[in-house]
Design a protein around this motif. Sequence first.
Motif, PDB file in Angstrom:
ATOM      1  N   UNK A 107       3.322   6.378  -1.361  1.00 46.22           N
ATOM      2  CA  UNK A 107       3.141   5.974   0.033  1.00 46.22           C
ATOM      3  C   UNK A 107       1.840   6.524   0.584  1.00 46.22           C
ATOM      4  N   UNK A 108       1.558   7.802   0.290  1.00 43.38           N
ATOM      5  CA  UNK A 108       0.327   8.399   0.774  1.00 43.38           C
ATOM      6  C   UNK A 108      -0.882   7.677   0.201  1.00 43.38           C
ATOM      7  N   UNK A 109      -0.807   7.331  -1.060  1.00 41.93           N
ATOM      8  CA  UNK A 109      -1.907   6.622  -1.693  1.00 41.93           C
ATOM      9  C   UNK A 109      -2.137   5.277  -1.013  1.00 41.93           C
ATOM     10  N   UNK A 110      -1.081   4.546  -0.761  1.00 39.20           N
ATOM     11  CA  UNK A 110      -1.203   3.255  -0.088  1.00 39.20           C
ATOM     12  C   UNK A 110      -1.811   3.434   1.297  1.00 39.20           C
ATOM     13  N   UNK A 111      -1.392   4.450   2.007  1.00 39.64           N
ATOM     14  CA  UNK A 111      -1.923   4.676   3.356  1.00 39.64           C
ATOM     15  C   UNK A 111      -3.410   4.999   3.301  1.00 39.64           C
ATOM     16  N   UNK A 112      -3.817   5.761   2.304  1.00 41.61           N
ATOM     17  CA  UNK A 112      -5.245   6.046   2.136  1.00 41.61           C
ATOM     18  C   UNK A 112      -6.030   4.761   1.841  1.00 41.61           C
ATOM     19  N   UNK A 113      -5.439   3.890   1.048  1.00 42.03           N
ATOM     20  CA  UNK A 113      -6.097   2.626   0.700  1.00 42.03           C
ATOM     21  C   UNK A 113      -6.296   1.764   1.937  1.00 42.03           C
ATOM     22  N   UNK A 114      -5.294   1.716   2.808  1.00 39.86           N
ATOM     23  CA  UNK A 114      -5.445   0.974   4.065  1.00 39.86           C
ATOM     24  C   UNK A 114      -6.548   1.597   4.929  1.00 39.86           C
ATOM     25  N   UNK A 116       4.496  -0.646   0.422  1.00 43.78           N
ATOM     26  CA  UNK A 116       4.524   0.801   0.212  1.00 43.78           C
ATOM     27  C   UNK A 116       4.917   1.179  -1.208  1.00 43.78           C
ATOM     28  N   UNK A 117       5.639   0.305  -1.874  1.00 47.71           N
ATOM     29  CA  UNK A 117       6.023   0.562  -3.261  1.00 47.71           C
ATOM     30  C   UNK A 117       5.238  -0.265  -4.256  1.00 47.71           C
ATOM     31  N   UNK A 120      -6.370  -3.461  12.301  1.00 44.49           N
ATOM     32  CA  UNK A 120      -5.094  -3.834  11.671  1.00 44.49           C
ATOM     33  C   UNK A 120      -4.840  -2.972  10.438  1.00 44.49           C
ATOM     34  N   UNK A 121      -5.867  -2.753   9.613  1.00 42.67           N
ATOM     35  CA  UNK A 121      -5.694  -1.934   8.417  1.00 42.67           C
ATOM     36  C   UNK A 121      -5.262  -0.520   8.782  1.00 42.67           C
ATOM     37  N   UNK A 122      -5.890   0.040   9.808  1.00 43.52           N
ATOM     38  CA  UNK A 122      -5.539   1.403  10.199  1.00 43.52           C
ATOM     39  C   UNK A 122      -4.126   1.479  10.755  1.00 43.52           C
ATOM     40  N   UNK A 123      -3.776   0.514  11.589  1.00 44.90           N
ATOM     41  CA  UNK A 123      -2.424   0.501  12.148  1.00 44.90           C
ATOM     42  C   UNK A 123      -1.377   0.346  11.049  1.00 44.90           C
ATOM     43  N   UNK A 124      -1.628  -0.564  10.111  1.00 48.45           N
ATOM     44  CA  UNK A 124      -0.671  -0.769   9.024  1.00 48.45           C
ATOM     45  C   UNK A 124      -0.535   0.491   8.181  1.00 48.45           C
ATOM     46  N   UNK A 125      -1.663   1.133   7.900  1.00 45.20           N
ATOM     47  CA  UNK A 125      -1.621   2.347   7.104  1.00 45.20           C
ATOM     48  C   UNK A 125      -0.846   3.466   7.777  1.00 45.20           C
ATOM     49  N   UNK A 126      -0.908   3.501   9.094  1.00 40.24           N
ATOM     50  CA  UNK A 126      -0.228   4.556   9.842  1.00 40.24           C
ATOM     51  C   UNK A 126       1.230   4.227  10.161  1.00 40.24           C
ATOM     52  N   UNK A 130      -5.900  -0.991  -4.370  1.00 40.18           N
ATOM     53  CA  UNK A 130      -7.198  -0.814  -3.722  1.00 40.18           C
ATOM     54  C   UNK A 130      -8.060  -2.075  -3.812  1.00 40.18           C
ATOM     55  N   UNK A 131      -9.235  -1.984  -3.202  1.00 37.49           N
ATOM     56  CA  UNK A 131     -10.175  -3.111  -3.206  1.00 37.49           C
ATOM     57  C   UNK A 131     -10.690  -3.426  -4.601  1.00 37.49           C
ATOM     58  N   UNK A 132     -10.622  -2.459  -5.512  1.00 35.29           N
ATOM     59  CA  UNK A 132     -11.056  -2.698  -6.879  1.00 35.29           C
ATOM     60  C   UNK A 132      -9.940  -3.248  -7.745  1.00 35.29           C
ATOM     61  N   UNK A 133      -8.752  -3.394  -7.173  1.00 36.42           N
ATOM     62  CA  UNK A 133      -7.611  -3.941  -7.897  1.00 36.42           C
ATOM     63  C   UNK A 133      -7.031  -5.137  -7.176  1.00 36.42           C
ATOM     64  N   UNK A 134      -5.854  -4.950  -6.564  1.00 36.17           N
ATOM     65  CA  UNK A 134      -5.128  -6.069  -5.960  1.00 36.17           C
ATOM     66  C   UNK A 134      -5.463  -6.321  -4.492  1.00 36.17           C
TER      67      UNK A 134
END
Length: 352
Positions: free
Chosen positions: A2-9, A46-47, A27-33, A53-57
């Motif tokens: 979850x933390x990783x996903x939030x960092x990606x957002x 989240x799962x 929107x990205x920041x709000x979604x991440x938070x 990330x931008x270099x993947x999906x």
Amino acid sequence: MKRQIRDIFADQGEACEKLGSPFTARICRLAGQRLMTGTAVADTILGWQGDASALGDSVPLRLCGALHGLVLTGKSRALAAVYPPHHEGVSDDDLWAAIAGMLVEAEAFILDRLKGPPQTNEVRRVGATLPMFLEVSRQTGLPLALSEVGASAGLNLFLDEFHITLGEDSFGDPTSAVQITPKWRGRRAPKGPLDIQARASCDLLPVDPGNMADRERMLSFIWPDQADRLQRTRAAFDIAARQRARVEKADALDWLKTRTAEPMKGVAHVIYSTIAWQYIPREARATGEEIIRAAGARATEDAPLAWARMEIDGKSPGTGLTLILWPSGEEHLVGRADFHGRWIDWHGWPAG
């Protein structure tokens, strides 16, 4: 996870801010938070299995595209009321309330959109490919045959139908509905005719410019507070829809093998890509390079081959513009460009 996903957002929000879309960044920041488990959409994000990330999906951009798609298709009045051009003065709480409501109400639509990668076919990138094409034309004195890898809808194959201004010089149709005017720095653009005699392209998920559903999906990935990009892309869709050439559904390696099987006599064959090569798996990229370089080794003066790349090179600012021309095999970094083609810093081909 979850933390990783939030960092990606958060990272994607920072990138959107730098690329001129404060609304998408928001929107990205709000979604991440604020994304919390308990709904199918949030649980999926989240799962996320794989590289989000931008270099993947590019999961943040998949979500942003799904939300924008709800607005463009008229499926959500609640979102439309807080989206551009109505977003000024809307609080974070009200914006997120509208988004959170649609995560449940439009669950099936969003989950379906999360399955596929973002596709934008940024039209302004022709400001970066054009000078590389002109350099090939200048050096070979031959008309061009274009082969684009990862072409999406193939909009940028028809750059000769646009009007492109590169510093002191302009190219194409002055009356075109697509006007490209990047901030131009560095040396003057190469002198040479833009004579495209053949063009072809491939993509794993090609977009039909004449199909309204395909158009809408691609437009949804253009950031909603960038009205000029939306207008430009719609106009480019209209131009591409009138052409006979269509993007082939094909694996890049198989397609490259076919396209380079025999030297193309009487034309300069230009293989190119714009922010697409990175999405090919690492081992496949190495194989693709082997295919292209092997074809370069077979090139002759009357059947030259060029490889033009606008691709991330790990340096800054922006992205590198690299050009290789065979049969000499000379390779040069001929410039740098903004990821969306807003500016071009042209170094040119070294003299001598």
